[in-house]
Design a protein around this motif. Structure first.
Motif, short mmCIF file in Angstrom:
data_model
loop_
_atom_site.label_atom_id
_atom_site.label_comp_id
_atom_site.label_asym_id
_atom_site.label_seq_id
_atom_site.Cartn_x
_atom_site.Cartn_y
_atom_site.Cartn_z
N GLU A 1 -1.30 -2.43 -3.21
CA GLU A 1 -1.18 -1.98 -1.83
C GLU A 1 -2.25 -0.95 -1.48
O GLU A 1 -2.52 -0.04 -2.27
N ASP B 1 -0.76 -2.63 4.22
CA ASP B 1 0.09 -1.73 4.98
C ASP B 1 -0.68 -1.26 6.21
O ASP B 1 -1.74 -0.67 6.11
N HIS C 1 3.05 -4.88 5.08
CA HIS C 1 3.94 -3.76 5.39
C HIS C 1 3.63 -3.37 6.83
O HIS C 1 2.58 -2.75 7.09
N HIS D 1 5.25 7.02 8.22
CA HIS D 1 5.55 5.82 8.98
C HIS D 1 6.38 6.14 10.23
O HIS D 1 7.14 7.10 10.25
#
Length: 258
Positions: free
Chosen positions: A133, A166, A195, A210
């Motif tokens: 990621e 992400d 993501h 987030h």
């Protein structure tokens, strides 16, 4: 298109039902600890379910570091979580790209990632894909900027490494979301998971915070465009519990699928 959420590990299938999710992601152990995952009583139910399962490795896993006290346990922990995730029928194990210390040679970090895959091969091979990621912060990160990502893929691509994109991390890490899918695929050849997260902070902030879709600093149309272009399963890692994540899933499902 499968869209789901990061949920509490106690009862992931109940978490999926509460969010009307097609997929779930969860931790098998404390994300800040080195504990080895144990067999789960719901393993058979997870394997039999139509809900896709993804496992996130602990945050402390850093196979790139030059610190032996972190790198060697991280390497072993990644393998242990991969085996445990495969036992649940998971589609992949998500692992952050990690970093080397300040002033360290980045090439050593990329080489350590390669050694991690070689270690896995010597231990019987990986039973499922490792999905590396991209990360939001750090000047010495392996997967914050895509020029570093390209160097990482030169080291690990031949081992079948997968990629998790992400959107919050990319935005906070200084990578524009417009056209990002093509840029990633030109490096990795694949995107295995998205993501889909908004960001509480601005572009290139380096901050990993987030937010719910449309509530942060990212134009939701950019997130939707990423999902459409990637054609990969989607996990939201957004705040607000089941209600907040269910709203994000419904928004993405309605807009990205239209």
């Amino acid at each position: 298109m499968r869209i789901g959420a990061h949920v509490d590990p106690v009862d992931p299938l109940a978490g999926a039902a509460a969010r009307q999710a097609d997929a779930v992601q969860f931790f098998l152990t404390d994300p800040q600890g080195y504990k080895t995952p144990q067999p789960r009583p719901d393993a058979e139910a997870l394997r039999a379910s139509d809900v896709e399962v993804y496992i996130h490795a602990p945050y402390i896993v850093n196979v790139a570091t030059l610190n032996n006290r972190i790198r060697i346990p991280s390497r072993k922990l990644m393998m242990a979580h991969a085996k445990a995730a495969a036992d649940l029928g998971a589609q992949g194990l998500i692992v952050h790209g990690g970093h080397v210390g300040g002033g360290a040679d980045l090439d050593a970090g990329f080489a350590n990632w390669r050694k991690a895959f070689q270690y896995a091969e010597s231990d019987g091979g990986l039973p499922l894909p490792i999905l590396i990621e991209n990360t939001a912060g750090g000047d010495n990160a392996m997967a914050r900027t895509f020029d570093h990502l390209a160097r990482l893929w030169d080291a690990v691509g031949e081992f079948g490494a997968g990629f998790c994109l992400d959107t919050c991390h990319a935005h906070a890490g200084g990578e524009e979301l417009l056209g990002i899918v093509d840029r990633v695929k030109s490096i990795t050849g694949r995107i295995d998971l998205i993501h889909a997260n908004d960001s509480k902070d601005g572009f290139d902030s380096g901050r990993d915070r987030h937010d719910n879709i449309g509530s942060g600093k990212i134009d939701p149309e950019l997130v939707i465009a990423v999902i459409r272009a990637a054609g990969a399963p989607v996990i939201v890692e957004t705040p607000g519990g089941a209600d907040g994540q269910a709203a994000d899933i419904a928004l993405l499902r309605g807009r990205a699928g239209s």
